[in-house]
Design an enzyme around this catalytic site. Structure first.
Site, PDB file in Angstrom:
ATOM      1  N   ARG A 146       0.839  -1.188   0.000  1.00 29.65           N
ATOM      2  CA  ARG A 146       0.000   0.000   0.000  1.00 29.65           C
ATOM      3  C   ARG A 146       0.885   1.253   0.000  1.00 29.65           C
ATOM      4  O   ARG A 146       1.825   1.361  -0.766  1.00 29.65           O
ATOM      5  CB  ARG A 146      -0.999  -0.044   1.143  1.00 29.65           C
ATOM      6  CG  ARG A 146      -2.092  -1.113   0.932  1.00 29.65           C
ATOM      7  CD  ARG A 146      -3.208  -1.002   1.926  1.00 29.65           C
ATOM      8  NE  ARG A 146      -4.268  -1.974   1.657  1.00 29.65           N
ATOM      9  CZ  ARG A 146      -5.250  -2.239   2.503  1.00 29.65           C
ATOM     10  NH1 ARG A 146      -5.313  -1.605   3.665  1.00 29.65           N
ATOM     11  NH2 ARG A 146      -6.178  -3.119   2.192  1.00 29.65           N
ATOM     12  N   SER A 147       0.630   2.226   0.884  1.00 32.61           N
ATOM     13  CA  SER A 147       1.352   3.501   0.784  1.00 32.61           C
ATOM     14  C   SER A 147       2.809   3.426   1.178  1.00 32.61           C
ATOM     15  O   SER A 147       3.557   4.381   0.953  1.00 32.61           O
ATOM     16  CB  SER A 147       0.647   4.573   1.618  1.00 32.61           C
ATOM     17  OG  SER A 147      -0.492   5.051   0.932  1.00 32.61           O
ATOM     18  N   ALA A 148       3.240   2.307   1.752  1.00 29.90           N
ATOM     19  CA  ALA A 148       4.685   2.153   1.966  1.00 29.90           C
ATOM     20  C   ALA A 148       5.424   2.162   0.631  1.00 29.90           C
ATOM     21  O   ALA A 148       6.637   2.409   0.580  1.00 29.90           O
ATOM     22  CB  ALA A 148       4.983   0.878   2.744  1.00 29.90           C
ATOM     23  N   LYS A 176       5.168   4.440  -1.449  1.00 31.82           N
ATOM     24  CA  LYS A 176       5.538   5.827  -1.715  1.00 31.82           C
ATOM     25  C   LYS A 176       7.023   6.092  -1.433  1.00 31.82           C
ATOM     26  O   LYS A 176       7.621   6.981  -2.052  1.00 31.82           O
ATOM     27  CB  LYS A 176       4.668   6.779  -0.896  1.00 31.82           C
ATOM     28  CG  LYS A 176       3.210   6.870  -1.366  1.00 31.82           C
ATOM     29  CD  LYS A 176       2.413   7.851  -0.528  1.00 31.82           C
ATOM     30  CE  LYS A 176       1.027   8.141  -1.112  1.00 31.82           C
ATOM     31  NZ  LYS A 176       0.078   7.042  -0.931  1.00 31.82           N
TER      32      LYS A 176
END
Length: 387
Positions: free
Chosen positions: A64-66, A68
């Site tokens: 998921r947003s990791a 980024k």
């Protein structure tokens, strides 16, 4: 539970066991490096959240947003190599982005969540989100929510197309290809933006996407404005998180093969830890990704204060969350990125720590998952005792 801990890091094993026994963990792995040496390597549970097959060394999960953190490294590496000017307008590389008053948005604004386009007026289906041409055009046509550069708010999903299009405009390659060829591949880090077909067998099944939980512990009573932001589908918070609608099936092979650098990377705990170790020092093979100047850019505060999307105070460097209320890390100098529901990767240059945690049991928290935080606390204690 399987794996090893170096002397002094036994508390991480205890915290990991407590996650399994008391915090709802189904399957997970945590890896910690210190000064280029692996000091924690633990895994337990099942590879699938709803299955019985044991987690194996090398089991990967959606980040998921990791993800980024990997995307930010792509832009910072291009800057380090003189191919991308962080102080230049995004429109200098992507002319169509200048529409509707966005001509002043700088590349560094994208990394610091100051671009002013955290949501789209028209949501994208999962298939549309995977189409970089279509999704980038939607972002370019979107009027900003605030005057770009004057405030910050978490670009939960639009970060994918902002960073992906910049990499594509500068290099001619997709961001997934760039990360594979210039970052993960050379580092020997198992982390992908766009899961290759020959690696698909390594990725376990995760739980379904759920609406983000209102921030706050079990003993706190969230303010009405916070509750409204996280529960009202028309709020900027929910619009930002629900930019892709309906929620994608994160176990679908097609979705996993898509390149969404804000949300759908897949990797191992070792891959995350190895990646962050390369940002602050040399790996066992001598590889190092960031120079001292680039490392300074990654963790120098670029945004701070009430977040227009998260609605709680957040701190960002260029592309990375910094230690604070929204994402407690190891200490004041830490930088990294959590993934909604659990995953976390970060580095702390002062202690030499690089940390990677992945899970298949996605929970509803956005940035400070209690399982990840228990592990971080145990690492903090180990480093404090050693000091």
């Amino acid at each position: 539970m399987n794996g090893t801990t170096a002397p002094g890091f036994e508390g991480v094993r205890t915290a990991f066991a407590e996650n399994l026994a008391a915090r709802g963990e189904r399957g997970a792995a945590v890896v910690v490096h210190q000064d280029g040496h692996k000091v924690v390597d633990l895994y337990a549970g099942t590879r699938d959240v709803d299955g019985t097959e044991p987690w194996q060394p090398g089991t990967a999960q959606i980040l998921r947003s990791a993800t980024k953190g990997l995307a930010a490294a792509a832009l910072l590496l291009l800057h380090q190599r003189g191919q991308l000017d962080l102080a230049a307008p995004v429109g200098a590389y992507w002319p169509g982005f200048k529409a509707h008053g966005k001509e002043g948005v700088l590349v560094r604004d994208v990394l610091a969540h100051r671009a002013g386009v955290p949501a789209l007026d028209r949501r994208l289906t999962p298939a549309q989100a995977a189409d970089q041409d279509l999704a980038a055009a939607a972002v370019a046509a979107q009027p900003p929510v605030w005057t770009p550069g004057t405030d910050h708010g978490y670009h939960a999903q639009t970060y994918s197309w902002l960073t992906g299009e910049l990499v594509r405009r500068v290099t001619g390659r997709s961001i997934g290809a760039y990360v594979a060829e210039e970052i993960a591949g050379p580092l020997g880090a198992d982390a992908w933006i766009g899961l290759p077909a020959d690696q698909a067998h390594r990725a376990g099944r995760v739980g379904p996407v759920e609406p983000p939980a209102v921030p706050g512990g079990p003993r706190s009573r969230p303010k009405p404005a916070l509750v409204e932001a996280y529960t009202n589908p028309a709020s900027l918070t929910r619009r930002a998180f629900d930019t892709i609608s309906p929620a994608p099936d994160e176990n679908d092979p097609g979705y996993r093969a898509a390149e969404l650098p804000g949300s759908n990377g897949i990797g191992t705990a070792e891959g995350l830890a190895r990646f962050y170790a390369s940002l602050i020092g040399e790996l066992d093979g001598g590889q190092r990704l960031f120079t001292a100047d680039t490392l300074r850019l990654a963790r120098a505060e670029a945004s701070s204060g009430p977040d227009r999307v998260l609605v709680v105070p957040s701190r960002f460097g260029l592309g990375y969350m910094l230690h604070g209320v929204a994402s407690p890390l190891l200490g004041p100098g830490s930088f990294g990125h959590p993934g909604r529901g659990g995953a976390l990767g970060f580095a702390d240059p002062e202690s030499g720590i690089a940390f990677g945690y992945v899970t298949n049991g996605m929970q509803k928290g956005v940035t400070a998952d209690p399982r990840a935080q228990a592990l971080v606390k145990s690492v903090r204690e180990a480093v404090r005792v050693a000091a």
